[in-house]
Design a protein around this motif. Structure first.
Motif, PDB file in Angstrom:
ATOM      1  N   SER A  92      -2.038  36.632 -36.009  1.00  0.00           N
ATOM      2  CA  SER A  92      -2.944  35.738 -35.284  1.00  0.00           C
ATOM      3  C   SER A  92      -3.439  34.605 -36.186  1.00  0.00           C
ATOM      4  O   SER A  92      -3.507  33.445 -35.763  1.00  0.00           O
ATOM      5  CB  SER A  92      -4.135  36.519 -34.729  1.00  0.00           C
ATOM      6  N   MET A  96      -2.750  30.680 -35.513  1.00  0.00           N
ATOM      7  CA  MET A  96      -3.853  29.733 -35.343  1.00  0.00           C
ATOM      8  C   MET A  96      -3.829  28.648 -36.416  1.00  0.00           C
ATOM      9  O   MET A  96      -4.101  27.478 -36.134  1.00  0.00           O
ATOM     10  CB  MET A  96      -5.189  30.474 -35.375  1.00  0.00           C
ATOM     11  N   GLU A 205       2.733  29.521 -23.813  1.00  0.00           N
ATOM     12  CA  GLU A 205       2.208  29.907 -25.127  1.00  0.00           C
ATOM     13  C   GLU A 205       1.295  28.822 -25.693  1.00  0.00           C
ATOM     14  O   GLU A 205       0.254  29.128 -26.296  1.00  0.00           O
ATOM     15  CB  GLU A 205       3.367  30.181 -26.089  1.00  0.00           C
ATOM     16  N   TYR A 208      -2.003  28.959 -23.927  1.00  0.00           N
ATOM     17  CA  TYR A 208      -2.748  30.123 -24.425  1.00  0.00           C
ATOM     18  C   TYR A 208      -3.371  29.820 -25.791  1.00  0.00           C
ATOM     19  O   TYR A 208      -4.555  30.098 -26.027  1.00  0.00           O
ATOM     20  CB  TYR A 208      -1.821  31.330 -24.518  1.00  0.00           C
ATOM     21  N   ASP A 209      -2.587  29.250 -26.695  1.00  0.00           N
ATOM     22  CA  ASP A 209      -3.092  28.962 -28.045  1.00  0.00           C
ATOM     23  C   ASP A 209      -4.198  27.910 -28.021  1.00  0.00           C
ATOM     24  O   ASP A 209      -5.174  28.008 -28.776  1.00  0.00           O
ATOM     25  CB  ASP A 209      -1.945  28.484 -28.937  1.00  0.00           C
ATOM     26  N   LYS A 211      -6.294  27.463 -25.624  1.00  0.00           N
ATOM     27  CA  LYS A 211      -7.493  28.148 -25.129  1.00  0.00           C
ATOM     28  C   LYS A 211      -8.142  28.989 -26.225  1.00  0.00           C
ATOM     29  O   LYS A 211      -9.370  29.093 -26.286  1.00  0.00           O
ATOM     30  CB  LYS A 211      -7.136  29.017 -23.919  1.00  0.00           C
ATOM     31  N   GLN A 212      -7.304  29.588 -27.098  1.00  0.00           N
ATOM     32  CA  GLN A 212      -7.855  30.350 -28.224  1.00  0.00           C
ATOM     33  C   GLN A 212      -8.596  29.434 -29.190  1.00  0.00           C
ATOM     34  O   GLN A 212      -9.652  29.792 -29.723  1.00  0.00           O
ATOM     35  CB  GLN A 212      -6.736  31.096 -28.971  1.00  0.00           C
ATOM     36  N   ILE A 215     -11.906  28.740 -27.630  1.00  0.00           N
ATOM     37  CA  ILE A 215     -12.823  29.882 -27.659  1.00  0.00           C
ATOM     38  C   ILE A 215     -13.378  30.129 -29.058  1.00  0.00           C
ATOM     39  O   ILE A 215     -14.589  30.266 -29.242  1.00  0.00           O
ATOM     40  CB  ILE A 215     -12.107  31.153 -27.154  1.00  0.00           C
ATOM     41  N   PHE A 216     -12.485  30.153 -30.064  1.00  0.00           N
ATOM     42  CA  PHE A 216     -12.891  30.599 -31.397  1.00  0.00           C
ATOM     43  C   PHE A 216     -13.254  29.464 -32.352  1.00  0.00           C
ATOM     44  O   PHE A 216     -13.774  29.729 -33.436  1.00  0.00           O
ATOM     45  CB  PHE A 216     -11.775  31.443 -32.017  1.00  0.00           C
ATOM     46  N   TYR A 217     -12.964  28.225 -31.969  1.00  0.00           N
ATOM     47  CA  TYR A 217     -13.272  27.109 -32.856  1.00  0.00           C
ATOM     48  C   TYR A 217     -14.144  26.058 -32.169  1.00  0.00           C
ATOM     49  O   TYR A 217     -15.231  25.747 -32.630  1.00  0.00           O
ATOM     50  CB  TYR A 217     -11.977  26.456 -33.360  1.00  0.00           C
TER      51      TYR A 217
END
Length: 230
Positions: A92, A96, A205, A208-209, A211-212, A215-217
């Protein structure tokens, strides 16, 4: 620069990351599971080929039992923790880091929520445009509207001359054939998309990335604004 340039860079980045775990790095119980189930599958096929039906079914039952056992073993807390720390988290992080590096290369601020949303929307539009199978949906619906009444008309004509028992048997056979045909079509569509529309899954993909990242940054690290209400 264009969005297509970013997408090509993303595909190159994915190729540089190993998404599968090498057999040599698998936990011992997973290695045993792979070797055992593969060996039993070969034996099962051999037994059925040489018409040892009873032994074949027993072997198949053993394989199903062992598969269930390995799934239970794999879901244990300690095993999940090992897989998370040794494989999932490093993968992961690498993935990222790859997407962040690409976004920075194209001078895209990863903390800009609106800009990330624009990229997601653009990827969704591009994904729809590359799905050529979707273009066949409307013609197929039109054809079905014509074919179904035609089949019903001829079925009525045949029903007037053919015995009812034969009609029931024929209808059952036709129904089974149609079910098998549509099952085959639905099973082949994902495979066709992988082979001929490889970019379709790559857009999934990318979405999805992104969106990650959001969410996390973007949301987590972007400056928070405070609003006051009266």
């Amino acid at each position: 620069m264009r969005f297509s340039d970013l997408f090509i860079s993303y595909k190159i980045g994915l190729k540089e990351i190993k998404s599968t775990i090498p057999f040599t790095k698998l936990p011992l119980y997973r290695k045993i599971a792979v070797i055992t189930l593969f060996s039993i599958s070969i034996l099962c096929v051999i037994f059925f080929i040489f018409n040892f039906q009873a032994i074949g079914y027993i072997t198949l039952l053993i394989e199903i039992t062992l598969t269930a056992f390995y799934f239970i073993l794999d879901s244990r807390k300690n095993n999940l923790k090992v897989m998370l720390e040794k494989h999932y988290l490093p993968y992961s992080k690498e993935r990222m880091d790859m997407i962040i590096k690409i976004l920075k290369h194209y001078e895209i601020d990863i903390y800009n929520s609106d800009l990330i949303d624009l990229l997601i929307s653009e990827a969704e539009v591009a994904q729809i445009q590359c799905d050529y199978l979707a273009l066949l949906k409307r013609p197929l619906k039109t054809v079905s509207v014509i074919i179904i009444p035609t089949i019903a008309y001829f079925a009525k004509k045949i029903g007037d001359t053919v015995p009812k028992e034969e009609i029931i048997t024929t209808s059952a056979m036709i129904l089974i054939i149609l079910l098998l045909f549509f099952s085959l079509v639905f099973a082949l569509i994902p495979i066709i998309k992988i082979i001929f529309y490889h970019d379709y899954n790559k857009y999934t993909e990318l979405i999805y990335d992104l969106k990650q990242i959001k969410i996390f940054y973007t949301i987590k690290k972007s400056p928070q604004t405070i609003t006051f209400t009266k």
